[in-house]
Scaffold this motif. Structure first.
Motif, mmCIF file in Angstrom:
data_model
loop_
_atom_site.group_PDB
_atom_site.id
_atom_site.type_symbol
_atom_site.label_atom_id
_atom_site.label_comp_id
_atom_site.label_asym_id
_atom_site.label_seq_id
_atom_site.Cartn_x
_atom_site.Cartn_y
_atom_site.Cartn_z
ATOM 1 N N MET A 1 -12.965 -1.990 64.127
ATOM 2 C CA MET A 1 -13.943 -1.219 63.399
ATOM 3 C C MET A 1 -13.739 -1.464 61.910
ATOM 4 O O MET A 1 -12.602 -1.519 61.442
ATOM 5 N N GLN A 2 -14.844 -1.607 61.189
ATOM 6 C CA GLN A 2 -14.780 -1.769 59.741
ATOM 7 C C GLN A 2 -15.465 -0.595 59.062
ATOM 8 O O GLN A 2 -16.531 -0.162 59.494
ATOM 9 N N ILE A 3 -14.844 -0.129 57.998
ATOM 10 C CA ILE A 3 -15.420 0.933 57.169
ATOM 11 C C ILE A 3 -15.574 0.352 55.772
ATOM 12 O O ILE A 3 -14.612 -0.150 55.182
ATOM 13 N N ILE A 4 -16.789 0.428 55.252
ATOM 14 C CA ILE A 4 -17.105 -0.143 53.943
ATOM 15 C C ILE A 4 -17.456 1.006 53.014
ATOM 16 O O ILE A 4 -18.283 1.858 53.348
ATOM 17 N N ALA A 5 -16.819 1.026 51.833
ATOM 18 C CA ALA A 5 -17.062 2.101 50.867
ATOM 19 C C ALA A 5 -17.176 1.514 49.471
ATOM 20 O O ALA A 5 -16.632 0.444 49.179
ATOM 21 N N THR A 6 -17.880 2.229 48.594
ATOM 22 C CA THR A 6 -17.958 1.838 47.191
ATOM 23 C C THR A 6 -17.338 2.948 46.345
ATOM 24 O O THR A 6 -17.485 4.135 46.649
ATOM 25 N N PHE A 7 -16.654 2.539 45.294
ATOM 26 C CA PHE A 7 -15.982 3.453 44.382
ATOM 27 C C PHE A 7 -16.272 3.049 42.951
ATOM 28 O O PHE A 7 -16.538 1.883 42.672
ATOM 29 N N GLU A 8 -16.156 4.018 42.039
ATOM 30 C CA GLU A 8 -16.072 3.671 40.638
ATOM 31 C C GLU A 8 -14.647 3.211 40.388
ATOM 32 O O GLU A 8 -13.722 3.651 41.059
ATOM 33 N N HIS A 9 -14.480 2.316 39.434
ATOM 34 C CA HIS A 9 -13.146 1.799 39.152
ATOM 35 C C HIS A 9 -12.352 2.898 38.442
ATOM 36 O O HIS A 9 -12.586 3.193 37.280
ATOM 37 N N SER A 10 -11.416 3.553 39.157
ATOM 38 C CA SER A 10 -10.646 4.658 38.595
ATOM 39 C C SER A 10 -9.300 4.754 39.289
ATOM 40 O O SER A 10 -9.006 4.032 40.241
ATOM 41 N N SER A 11 -8.504 5.689 38.823
ATOM 42 C CA SER A 11 -7.182 5.891 39.433
ATOM 43 C C SER A 11 -7.311 6.501 40.824
ATOM 44 O O SER A 11 -6.421 6.323 41.666
ATOM 45 N N LEU A 12 -8.395 7.215 41.097
ATOM 46 C CA LEU A 12 -8.599 7.764 42.446
ATOM 47 C C LEU A 12 -8.706 6.659 43.489
ATOM 48 O O LEU A 12 -8.251 6.820 44.618
ATOM 49 N N LEU A 13 -9.292 5.556 43.109
ATOM 50 C CA LEU A 13 -9.375 4.411 44.012
ATOM 51 C C LEU A 13 -7.975 3.892 44.331
ATOM 52 O O LEU A 13 -7.668 3.619 45.492
#
Length: 152
Positions: A1-13
């Motif tokens: 299974m693949q999960i694809i997500a988008t993030f803003e470039h930050s420390s949370l990532l």
């Protein structure tokens, strides 16, 4: 299974990726997206439009100024037709200048964001077992993923 997500470039990532590594997820792949380096074209073609139009406000102001010019033209020398045309031309020019100023302000704002080091989004692809999918999704959502999709 693949999960694809988008993030803003930050420390949370970075924290989310560290947590996923601690959970021993099978595979994590993160790709940062580049920001636009070139200015978009100013004039649109019939096949491509970016939503920037200089004629909209020009036509609205031409209508407004021609209406006022025509109504005042009944009193002024020259008549309503001449003053309506003069009002339309002046209104169109005022609208185009207003659109141009708004465009320059927005462009300058975007340029300052790029100069300040704003980074693009990051696409994260996580490959995991079916049983780990809900845990992975929770970790990604808890660290402010912008969007998420699950594929098999």
């Amino acid at each position: 299974m693949q999960i694809i997500a988008t993030f803003e470039h930050s420390s949370l990532l970075e924290i989310a990726l560290t947590e996923l590594e601690e959970k021993k997820v099978a595979s994590i792949y993160a790709v940062p997206l580049d920001l636009r380096k070139r200015e978009p074209r100013l004039l649109d073609s019939i096949h491509r439009a970016d939503g920037v139009s200089f004629i909209d406000k020009g036509m609205i102001f031409a209508f407004l100024f021609s209406t006022v010019g025509a109504s005042k033209g009944f009193v002024w020398q020259g008549g309503p037709i001449i003053w309506g045309i003069v009002g339309a031309v002046i209104g169109f020019i005022v609208g185009i200048i207003l659109s141009w100023v708004i465009y320059l302000i927005k462009r300058e704002k975007n340029q300052t964001q790029i100069k300040q080091g704003k980074k693009g989004e990051v696409v994260v692809v996580v490959t995991c077992e079916e049983g780990q999918a809900s845990v992975v999704e929770d970790i990604l959502w808890d660290h402010r993923a912008l969007g998420l999709a699950r594929t098999r």
